[in-house]
Design a protein around this motif. Structure first.
Motif: not given
Length: 560
Positions: A397-403
């Motif tokens: 259920y992990m959510d992530e935002s990568l830049i």
């Protein structure tokens, strides 16, 4: 326009903010510099998101951060609380308005002397040919006492606020309760509300408030009181909060009472700050030695550690100010824009978790090296910037935002947007991660520029663009802004079960020291102004934050 209002509360938060605004100022200067790397002329950043235009009393145009910075009395160093553009409103002589006819004794503190770097920004240093850039850099490495010692930014007259005359011993300003009391009198709160209203009401459409809070002591209470007012007055504006700590805040408590006080402070701080925030991101390590060999950071210098944290915050917030762009092509300089509200929605996910982990890779390795030599790909170069982080490798259920900012493909050659996207997505598609793709991916070809007042924290093997130089010796003095022009940085915000130990320890400490019968910290919480019902509410709030990480079967049985 989707503006952001920035709030910085506390000494270390302002250290981080000083580096953060130096990055913005550097980007503005490089965009106008014909001799600079062309990549900075096409940075696709809308700086109006963070900055405001205005006029001085003399009618001159200004371009200043949309910022409220809160600090203790005397924390501005040589900087005036009215900034450097609008004159010093505090310079008027109070004796001119006195009606007292007797003798008057005037006590005035000697003005602090500017260092070589600050002198070089003003007319004081213009005519001295003997001062070189290396002298300015060395003076900052030797002695930085205030965040303003290395700031090269002009501030609006409503930006800098000192909490004057609120306590006599700053060493005792070390817990939530004393900070909470500071704003309870009304004067400071009224002034801060007026300043915030000034910045908000001139905006077209505020996308959110980004807040950096030094939460290791009393400033956590100050921020909580201010944020509570913001939540009441601006209910539809999301708040992204970075709770920051320096390495000194992790020193061992000298006795049991101080240990209990610190444990309760941490629990109360998390409960209260998260109550009035949309997303909270803990930032701060007991030591940054774990970032070696990529960086050479001295733990005893806030000038050093704050630079790393500011780099990560600058990177992760870059998509908030991307200009609108079309489909990805060979001429694309940025992709994946989003605003504060969208990233909060992404990271809340199915669990509705509101505490996220910030990871950084700085300088990020080149794509070609990572693809060939690292079976886990470039993602294995990440380092978490918070404490008490668990494992989330099996968290579905992990959510992530990568830049990724300024990726290099090979050596010093810059990668294209499509190359970055393909390289990162390949890692996920290989099945080495629980999720097939990141929830959101943003890419900017613009690296993080290294301003002159940036600490020397790069190893000798670092090239001018942040690339790894294979022919350089590993030993040697660290490099700084005179040798390194820019660095690629990759950051990630993730919402996962790995944050559970962080929340759990604070809940357990509140339960053990403040809620159970005979708890030794109950009187301390009362001294901080918290009655039993409010303490129970804080405990229930932290318990609720933990329950979201239970398996769905357990959550169902609990509700039954």
């Amino acid at each position: 326009m989707r503006e952001i209002v920035t709030i910085q509360v506390g000494d270390f938060a302002n250290y981080i903010g000083s580096h953060f605004w130096n990055f913005q100022d550097e980007l503005l200067g490089l965009a106008e510099d014909d001799t600079a790397d062309p990549i900075f002329k096409n940075n696709c950043m809308d700086m109006d998101v963070l900055y405001r235009t205005g006029l001085t009393h003399q009618g001159a145009y200004t371009y200043c951060p949309r910022l409220i910075s809160i600090g203790s009395q005397g924390s501005l160093g040589t900087l005036s609380s009215s900034g450097s553009l609008y004159g010093d409103s505090s310079s008027s002589d109070a004796s001119d308005t006195l009606t007292w006819k007797g003798a008057v004794t005037k006590l005035a503190e000697e003005p602090r002397e500017k260092n070589l770097f600050l002198k070089s920004l003003s007319k004081e240093g213009e005519d001295d040919p003997n001062i070189e850039d290396k002298d300015r850099v060395q003076c900052l490495e030797r002695d930085v006492k205030f965040w303003s010692d290395f700031s090269k930014v002009h501030f609006h007259s409503k930006s800098l606020y000192e909490l004057n005359g609120t306590w006599t011993d700053f060493q005792n300003f070390d817990n939530f309760g004393v900070g909470k009391e500071v704003l309870s009198g009304g004067f400071h709160m009224e002034e801060l509300n007026d300043r915030l209203r000034f910045f908000v009401e001139e905006c077209d459409h505020v996308q959110g408030i980004q807040c950096m809070v030094d939460d290791s002591g009393g400033f956590s209470g100050v921020a909580s009181e201010f944020l509570e007012n913001i939540a009441d007055d601006y209910t539809n504006i999301p708040v992204l909060l970075y709770s920051v700590r320096d390495t000194f805040s992790y020193t061992d408590a000298t006795n049991q009472r101080k240990l209990i006080a610190r444990s309760l402070h941490d629990a109360v701080s998390l409960s209260k700050l998260s109550t009035y925030s949309s997303l909270i991101v803990p930032v701060g390590l007991p030591s940054l030695g774990g970032l070696a060999p990529s960086l050479c950071v001295r733990d005893d210098k806030n000038f050093h550690s704050s630079a790393v944290y500011a780099s990560a915050i600058h990177s992760i917030s870059a998509p908030f100010r991307f200009k609108p762009a079309g489909p990805i092509s060979s001429t694309t300089y940025a992709a994946g824009s989003l605003d504060i509200g969208e990233i909060i929605h992404i990271l809340a996910g199915q669990r509705q978790n509101m505490v996220a982990i910030l990871d950084v890779s700085m300088p990020a390795p080149s794509l070609s090296v990572s693809d060939k030599a690292n079976p886990g790909g470039i993602l294995n170069s990440f380092h978490a910037l918070g404490t008490e982080i668990g494992d989330d490798s099996e968290d579905l259920y992990m959510d992530e935002s990568l830049i990724f900012n300024g990726a290099l493909y090979s050596g010093a050659d810059r990668a294209s947007v499509s190359q970055v996207k393909d390289s990162i997505c390949n890692v996920y598609d290989q099945g080495l991660r629980a999720k097939p793709r990141p929830s959101h991916l943003s890419i900017s070809l613009t690296p993080i520029p290294i301003p002159l007042p940036f600490p020397s924290i790069f190893p000798t093997s670092t090239g001018r663009r942040g690339e790894i130089l294979a022919d350089q010796p590993l030993a040697g003095p660290p490099k700084g802004s005179l040798e390194v022009e820019s660095v690629p940085v990759m950051t990630r915000l993730r919402s996962s079960i790995a944050i559970k130990p962080f929340i759990e320890s604070r809940y357990n400490n509140l339960l053990r020291h403040g809620m159970l019968r005979g708890a030794k910290g109950a009187d301390l919480l009362r001294d901080w102004g918290f009655g039993k019902d409010e303490v129970d509410d804080m405990g229930e709030y932290l318990s609720k934050m933990l329950r979201i990480f239970k398996p769905s079967s357990e959550m169902t049985s609990d509700s039954d």
